[in-house]
Design an enzyme around this catalytic site. Structure first.
Site, PDB file in Angstrom:
ATOM      1  N   LYS A   1       5.424  -3.677   8.637  1.00 59.16           N
ATOM      2  CA  LYS A   1       4.976  -4.028   7.287  1.00 59.16           C
ATOM      3  C   LYS A   1       6.121  -4.666   6.518  1.00 59.16           C
ATOM      4  O   LYS A   1       7.247  -4.148   6.508  1.00 59.16           O
ATOM      5  CB  LYS A   1       4.459  -2.793   6.544  1.00 59.16           C
ATOM      6  CG  LYS A   1       3.817  -3.115   5.191  1.00 59.16           C
ATOM      7  CD  LYS A   1       3.137  -1.886   4.600  1.00 59.16           C
ATOM      8  CE  LYS A   1       2.532  -2.184   3.246  1.00 59.16           C
ATOM      9  NZ  LYS A   1       1.472  -3.223   3.301  1.00 59.16           N
TER      10      LYS A   1
ATOM     11  N   GLY B   1      -7.671 -14.774   9.391  1.00 64.14           N
ATOM     12  CA  GLY B   1      -6.756 -13.898  10.108  1.00 64.14           C
ATOM     13  C   GLY B   1      -7.481 -13.288  11.298  1.00 64.14           C
ATOM     14  O   GLY B   1      -7.200 -12.163  11.720  1.00 64.14           O
TER      15      GLY B   1
ATOM     16  N   HIS C   1       4.433   3.525   6.006  1.00 61.56           N
ATOM     17  CA  HIS C   1       3.717   2.545   6.824  1.00 61.56           C
ATOM     18  C   HIS C   1       4.509   2.224   8.089  1.00 61.56           C
ATOM     19  O   HIS C   1       5.682   2.590   8.215  1.00 61.56           O
ATOM     20  CB  HIS C   1       3.452   1.256   6.021  1.00 61.56           C
ATOM     21  CG  HIS C   1       2.355   1.400   5.019  1.00 61.56           C
ATOM     22  ND1 HIS C   1       2.576   1.858   3.740  1.00 61.56           N
ATOM     23  CD2 HIS C   1       1.021   1.145   5.101  1.00 61.56           C
ATOM     24  CE1 HIS C   1       1.432   1.884   3.083  1.00 61.56           C
ATOM     25  NE2 HIS C   1       0.476   1.462   3.879  1.00 61.56           N
ATOM     26  N   HIS C   2       3.881   1.496   8.976  1.00 61.10           N
ATOM     27  CA  HIS C   2       4.479   1.097  10.251  1.00 61.10           C
ATOM     28  C   HIS C   2       5.682   0.175  10.039  1.00 61.10           C
ATOM     29  O   HIS C   2       5.869  -0.408   8.964  1.00 61.10           O
ATOM     30  CB  HIS C   2       3.429   0.392  11.117  1.00 61.10           C
ATOM     31  CG  HIS C   2       2.753  -0.748  10.412  1.00 61.10           C
ATOM     32  ND1 HIS C   2       3.276  -2.025  10.368  1.00 61.10           N
ATOM     33  CD2 HIS C   2       1.604  -0.790   9.698  1.00 61.10           C
ATOM     34  CE1 HIS C   2       2.480  -2.816   9.670  1.00 61.10           C
ATOM     35  NE2 HIS C   2       1.460  -2.100   9.251  1.00 61.10           N
TER      36      HIS C   2
ATOM     37  N   ASN D   1      -6.392  -1.869  -1.577  1.00 63.79           N
ATOM     38  CA  ASN D   1      -6.699  -1.016  -0.434  1.00 63.79           C
ATOM     39  C   ASN D   1      -8.204  -0.888  -0.294  1.00 63.79           C
ATOM     40  O   ASN D   1      -8.892  -0.546  -1.240  1.00 63.79           O
ATOM     41  CB  ASN D   1      -6.060   0.361  -0.613  1.00 63.79           C
ATOM     42  CG  ASN D   1      -6.073   1.178   0.660  1.00 63.79           C
ATOM     43  OD1 ASN D   1      -7.116   1.515   1.199  1.00 63.79           O
ATOM     44  ND2 ASN D   1      -4.896   1.502   1.171  1.00 63.79           N
ATOM     45  N   MET D   2      -8.729  -1.165   0.904  1.00 61.26           N
ATOM     46  CA  MET D   2     -10.162  -1.164   1.146  1.00 61.26           C
ATOM     47  C   MET D   2     -10.703   0.210   1.546  1.00 61.26           C
ATOM     48  O   MET D   2     -11.900   0.350   1.785  1.00 61.26           O
ATOM     49  CB  MET D   2     -10.494  -2.174   2.254  1.00 61.26           C
ATOM     50  CG  MET D   2     -10.391  -3.621   1.810  1.00 61.26           C
ATOM     51  SD  MET D   2     -11.729  -4.055   0.676  1.00 61.26           S
ATOM     52  CE  MET D   2     -11.166  -5.680   0.133  1.00 61.26           C
TER      53      MET D   2
END
Length: 254
Positions: free
Chosen positions: A146, A8, A142-143, A111-112
């Protein structure tokens, strides 16, 4: 030096990960993978993992769930570690990830962000103290680009809470279709989509005459990129297994 491939690479997160790695001395980007192969840095970008000319130590994936099969095949064939940071996996895909981790190291979390993973631990502590006297609702924002809802992070939080209470809860996503009083055994999950919100999560514990809210807000995508790169350096050279942020945090305490 950890050699990293970004899957990606031409997406927003791919660019952010590449920028993050540029500022470090313990890792480098050896290549990128993306259907759009325009080069923007000093590493090549190919369409598929099979086209990689240099075998990396780790692949970080910030693409989409459709890339999973090719990544697992490459990782298993070449014994390459994977950091899977994509959301929206199906139950079947998660089963494949777990099966692959029996042969190669796989770092997998919804989630990182270090802060989100702290939020999860705080939520688990809260529910162990509050018991069934408080109703639990999870709100995520979220935006507007998503696709999946609720977010993988919201599900991760709910699952962590549920495991703490011996999986006694069930999840309710669509309350307008339920003309009935709220049950004690449910966790409500609600999704908001709009603008350029990077990611916000609230865990609400509503009791009699008092409300406790645990919140996390991400101001930019860089928090996820930093976490993913830390995960890649951490998992490189590890034996086969499933790794997550809790283990990474624990390793930093030592």
């Amino acid at each position: 030096m950890t050699n990293i491939v970004i899957c990606g690479a031409n997406g927003k997160m791919g660019h952010t990960v590449a920028s993050c790695i540029e500022s470090r001395e313990d890792c480098r980007v050896s290549a990128g993978i993306d259907s759009y192969t325009k080069v923007y840095s000093d590493f090549p970008i190919v369409e598929t993992p099979s086209e990689l000319t240099e075998q990396p130590d780790v692949i970080i994936d910030f693409s989409n769930p459709s890339s999973l099969d090719a990544l697992l095949e490459y990782g298993l064939t070449h014994n390459v570690a994977l950091v899977l940071a994509t959301t929206g996996y199906s139950d079947e895909q998660i089963a494949k990830i777990k099966a692959a981790s029996e042969q190669i190291p796989v770092f997998f979390t919804f989630n990182m962000s270090l802060g989100i993973n702290l939020l999860v631990q705080l939520a688990k502590t809260a529910v162990s103290v509050l018991g069934d006297q408080f109703d639990i609702e999870i709100l995520e924002k979220h935006h507007n680009q998503k696709i999946d809802a609720p977010s993988g992070t919201a599900i991760m939080i709910a699952n962590a809470i549920n495991e703490t209470r011996d999986n006694q809860y069930h999840y309710v996503y669509d309350r307008h279709a339920r003309r009935m009083k709220r049950e004690k055994s449910e966790i409500g999950m609600h999704a908001v989509r709009g603008g350029t919100i990077v990611g916000e999560h609230d865990v609400i514990f509503a009791g009699r005459d008092e409300v406790i809210t645990l919140s996390h807000s991400a101001a930019s995508k860089s928090v996820f990129a930093v976490g993913a790169v830390n995960a890649a350096v951490f998992v490189s050279g590890k034996p086969a297994g499933m790794y997550d942020m809790a283990q990474l945090v624990e390793s930093q305490k030592a």
